[in-house]
Design a protein around this motif. Sequence first.
Motif, PDB file in Angstrom:
ATOM      1  N   UNK A   1      -5.066 -10.550 -10.218  1.00 16.23           N
ATOM      2  CA  UNK A   1      -5.046  -9.723  -9.010  1.00 16.23           C
ATOM      3  C   UNK A   1      -4.804  -8.284  -9.391  1.00 16.23           C
ATOM      4  N   UNK A   2      -5.565  -7.399  -8.790  1.00 10.20           N
ATOM      5  CA  UNK A   2      -5.393  -5.977  -9.072  1.00 10.20           C
ATOM      6  C   UNK A   2      -5.075  -5.270  -7.760  1.00 10.20           C
ATOM      7  N   UNK A   3      -3.861  -4.735  -7.692  1.00  9.69           N
ATOM      8  CA  UNK A   3      -3.446  -4.027  -6.482  1.00  9.69           C
ATOM      9  C   UNK A   3      -3.324  -2.543  -6.796  1.00  9.69           C
ATOM     10  N   UNK A   4      -4.087  -1.725  -6.105  1.00  8.05           N
ATOM     11  CA  UNK A   4      -4.001  -0.287  -6.300  1.00  8.05           C
ATOM     12  C   UNK A   4      -3.260   0.293  -5.101  1.00  8.05           C
ATOM     13  N   UNK A   5      -2.055   0.788  -5.339  1.00  6.38           N
ATOM     14  CA  UNK A   5      -1.198   1.292  -4.259  1.00  6.38           C
ATOM     15  C   UNK A   5      -1.123   0.305  -3.086  1.00  6.38           C
ATOM     16  N   UNK A   6      -0.649  -0.908  -3.327  1.00  8.84           N
ATOM     17  CA  UNK A   6      -0.724  -1.904  -2.253  1.00  8.84           C
ATOM     18  C   UNK A   6       0.166  -1.581  -1.060  1.00  8.84           C
ATOM     19  N   UNK A   7       1.246  -0.842  -1.287  1.00  4.48           N
ATOM     20  CA  UNK A   7       2.214  -0.674  -0.196  1.00  4.48           C
ATOM     21  C   UNK A   7       1.900   0.491   0.728  1.00  4.48           C
ATOM     22  N   UNK A   8       0.913   1.302   0.359  1.00  6.27           N
ATOM     23  CA  UNK A   8       0.646   2.457   1.221  1.00  6.27           C
ATOM     24  C   UNK A   8       0.082   1.965   2.549  1.00  6.27           C
ATOM     25  N   UNK A   9       0.600   2.530   3.616  1.00  3.48           N
ATOM     26  CA  UNK A   9       0.136   2.135   4.936  1.00  3.48           C
ATOM     27  C   UNK A   9       0.936   1.011   5.571  1.00  3.48           C
ATOM     28  N   UNK A  10       1.940   0.502   4.864  1.00  6.29           N
ATOM     29  CA  UNK A  10       2.770  -0.568   5.430  1.00  6.29           C
ATOM     30  C   UNK A  10       4.137  -0.030   5.861  1.00  6.29           C
ATOM     31  N   UNK A  11       4.670  -0.610   6.931  1.00  7.10           N
ATOM     32  CA  UNK A  11       6.034  -0.261   7.307  1.00  7.10           C
ATOM     33  C   UNK A  11       6.999  -1.071   6.441  1.00  7.10           C
ATOM     34  N   UNK A  12       8.299  -0.707   6.401  1.00  8.21           N
ATOM     35  CA  UNK A  12       9.230  -1.349   5.471  1.00  8.21           C
ATOM     36  C   UNK A  12       9.280  -2.877   5.611  1.00  8.21           C
ATOM     37  N   UNK A  13       9.174  -3.369   6.834  1.00  5.23           N
ATOM     38  CA  UNK A  13       9.216  -4.829   7.010  1.00  5.23           C
ATOM     39  C   UNK A  13       8.028  -5.478   6.320  1.00  5.23           C
ATOM     40  N   UNK A  14       6.862  -4.880   6.515  1.00  4.94           N
ATOM     41  CA  UNK A  14       5.670  -5.445   5.902  1.00  4.94           C
ATOM     42  C   UNK A  14       5.640  -5.220   4.397  1.00  4.94           C
ATOM     43  N   UNK A  15       6.279  -4.133   3.936  1.00  6.74           N
ATOM     44  CA  UNK A  15       6.381  -3.933   2.487  1.00  6.74           C
ATOM     45  C   UNK A  15       7.145  -5.104   1.872  1.00  6.74           C
ATOM     46  N   UNK A  16       8.239  -5.515   2.535  1.00  7.58           N
ATOM     47  CA  UNK A  16       9.007  -6.664   2.051  1.00  7.58           C
ATOM     48  C   UNK A  16       8.170  -7.933   2.044  1.00  7.58           C
ATOM     49  N   UNK A  17       7.460  -8.143   3.161  1.00  4.91           N
ATOM     50  CA  UNK A  17       6.592  -9.317   3.282  1.00  4.91           C
ATOM     51  C   UNK A  17       5.596  -9.360   2.135  1.00  4.91           C
ATOM     52  N   UNK A  18       4.995  -8.202   1.894  1.00  3.91           N
ATOM     53  CA  UNK A  18       3.960  -8.102   0.865  1.00  3.91           C
ATOM     54  C   UNK A  18       4.556  -8.340  -0.524  1.00  3.91           C
ATOM     55  N   UNK A  19       5.748  -7.755  -0.761  1.00  4.93           N
ATOM     56  CA  UNK A  19       6.384  -7.917  -2.062  1.00  4.93           C
ATOM     57  C   UNK A  19       6.684  -9.393  -2.326  1.00  4.93           C
ATOM     58  N   UNK A  20       7.194 -10.078  -1.281  1.00  3.94           N
ATOM     59  CA  UNK A  20       7.473 -11.500  -1.437  1.00  3.94           C
ATOM     60  C   UNK A  20       6.200 -12.284  -1.736  1.00  3.94           C
ATOM     61  N   UNK A  21       5.101 -11.900  -1.066  1.00  8.77           N
ATOM     62  CA  UNK A  21       3.827 -12.588  -1.313  1.00  8.77           C
ATOM     63  C   UNK A  21       3.361 -12.371  -2.746  1.00  8.77           C
ATOM     64  N   UNK A  22       3.518 -11.143  -3.216  1.00 11.34           N
ATOM     65  CA  UNK A  22       3.076 -10.845  -4.589  1.00 11.34           C
ATOM     66  C   UNK A  22       3.880 -11.676  -5.582  1.00 11.34           C
ATOM     67  N   UNK A  23       5.209 -11.751  -5.343  1.00 14.57           N
ATOM     68  CA  UNK A  23       6.045 -12.540  -6.250  1.00 14.57           C
ATOM     69  C   UNK A  23       5.672 -14.026  -6.187  1.00 14.57           C
TER      70      UNK A  23
END
Lengths: 312, 481
Positions: free
Chosen positions: A153-175
Amino acid sequence: MAMLTAKKVTKRFGEFTALNAVSLQVSEQSIFGLLGPNGAGKTTLIRIINQITGPDEGEVLLNDKPLKPDHTAIIGYLPEERGLYKKMKVGEQAIYLAQLKGLSHFDAVKRLKHWFEKFEIEAWWGKKVEELSKGMQQKVQFIITVVHEPKLLIFDEPFSGFDPINVNLLRDEILELRRNGSTIIFSTHNMASVEELCDDIVLINKANKILDGNVKQIRQQHFDNTYNLRYRNHDGDLKTLLAPGFELISNSSDDELYSATIRIPKESGSMELLQSVLPHLSIASFEEVIPSMNDIFISKVNAVNANSILES
Amino acid sequence: MPIPFLNPDQFRDMNKIFLIIRREYLTRVRKRSFVVMTILGPILMALIFILPVYLATRQDEKRQIQVIDETGWFAPKFENTGNYQFIPISLSLEEAKKNLGSDPNSAVLYIPATHLSVPDKAVIYSDDPPTLNLKGYITNTMSREIEKHKLAAEIRKEILHTSPGLQSASDTAHEDLMSETILKNIHTDVDLTSIKVSEGGTEQKSYTEAYMIAGWFFSFLIYMFIFLFGAQVMRGVIEEKTNRIVEVIVSSVKPFQLMLGKIVGVAMVGLTQFILWVLFTATIIITVQQAFPEKFKVQGANNESSISSQVNPQQAPNAAVIQAQENGDKANVVLDAISSINFPVLISAFIFYFIGGYLLYGALFAAIGSAVDNETDTQQFMLPITVPLIFAFVVAQSVINNPQGSMAIWLSMIPFTSPVIMMVRIPFGVPYWQLATSMVLLIAGFMLTTWVASRIYRTGILMYGKKVNYHELWKWIRYRG
């Protein structure tokens, strides 16, 4: 074992060199940080891995085999510049993009439904993309990136455009994706998330690799004998207590505690520093200051740029 | 199941191109604008076909018809109406024609005398072709009169045959006499031919006109379709670029596949629209013909005359009628001309030149779309595309007048102008070797532009916020893959 290996990859656009003999190795099931200032060549490297463009020299191996067209099916790519067809319905569009990655229509629908349920966005399926907010679109985009269960998987700036709650959601998904066996290449300017997520990094500046390795080791290597000392009662000037060669970088206080940053010569140990101040101060804490990735990034890039200015 | 002659990689590539074509096609044919165009187009085209017929049947201007009736049967029977004034004259035909001159509101109706049969032929001379209304009135009046004579004759014959002693028919006998055979015997079709008086060569002129119209129509269609659908390709590429979806897609497919899929998808939208237009236009015209059959009798004119000659096989056709049949009336000439066009060649050439020309220009449109960030930036690159196309369309007007001239031949060989110019020439007839050369060159031409366009495209779609000029495009073409 290396999932991805780049060997002396060079890419030129006319006179301009975008990548200059860059080599790197991404081990399987790791999270790999691809760092560098804007215009350093990160996106070019990512495009080469995605076979959007080819290298002029060098080669890229995936699972020890040179890149070939059907590798696109095992790579998931979330570009920095990303978007969707605005007039197309979310579900239809997701199916289309999943099919382009090689999924059958049936599998695409089944897996997408699963992801939409997981993110609790089933209601968006029949909506047009233009009806969704930016953050919603990013979620759909993330699903589209992972739906074909790519090994890389290649993520280029994956967190841009997300609010903090969704950043957490996304981080958990990546892990979780990593736990489930995926290898992740992660390009970002957010150094805090690099420290948090990445196992290894490579730092590219002006087409050249200037640093690579394990994040913890890099930070340890860049430890420059700086310590942080927090103390209470203070009789006399801290500066006068320090042995010659010991450098007081900063000293500040809030209501109760003083906080001082001290750098000591390489040959000295932390014991020498402690012994010199212990009789005079009531110490609350004493710790090594491990440089942040942010500091390392800035100092490395500035050093290289200063050199190149000197050379020219 | 993989297609046997494709290896798995090629099969997967084909499959992806197919997916792209399908998306491009479906999103466009579902659009409201497509549906509106599909409905409006045929209505406009049907109007083009129906309007001339309608105009031909509309109420006339006031018209004076001089009647030379050599039989003496009909002249008093024509009644003056609001529009037509019938004047019996006793001049010879030649004199009457001379007097007629080119006054569009006068006509000479000539009913020649016959010796062995009923006089069921007439010729109308005028500068302006008579309307169907007028012709209908004349033939009706004449056939009613002939039928009256025939009926009287039949009755006389029957009475003499069945009861020679009787002086006159009783009422009961009369009913029997109106048998079906009598009705059949007395039925008469009048053959009325109209001849344009002013000058000879009418026939040839009408043929050329029909060729010109056919050629112009099809070349205009190609010109319009290339612009219309080429611009759609360009807008599609710009949309993908400004949406930023393109980088997601090219991580799954090669840029070339994406470009090709889009061009082919849009081409199929164009063909669909064309086929629907043809079908709907035909449906409308046929429906209108069914609803108002009397207004579309023109096509049947030849049949009527052949029937009348069957009814009176012994009649020696007189010279005027032969001449009239050779010339035919104007509508018939146009129909003859149209049927003399080689339609299978014309239609297949149209489809070939539409697809070939569209692919040639479509690739260039795609390249332009990839090089810019928004539609307003396209202006500077549009010139090299629009100039040859517009040039071809303008020159087409003079090619129509000289379809075998050296300019016509050269421009129908050059791939950038051949789709428009060749369509102008085809109705006039084009040597097959020229057609073949032009087609081969067009195929080579679009392969070249597609190659050049794909080099620009693959760099352009990933390039944002950069002002691009021709020098830059040239650099992109030379970049290595």
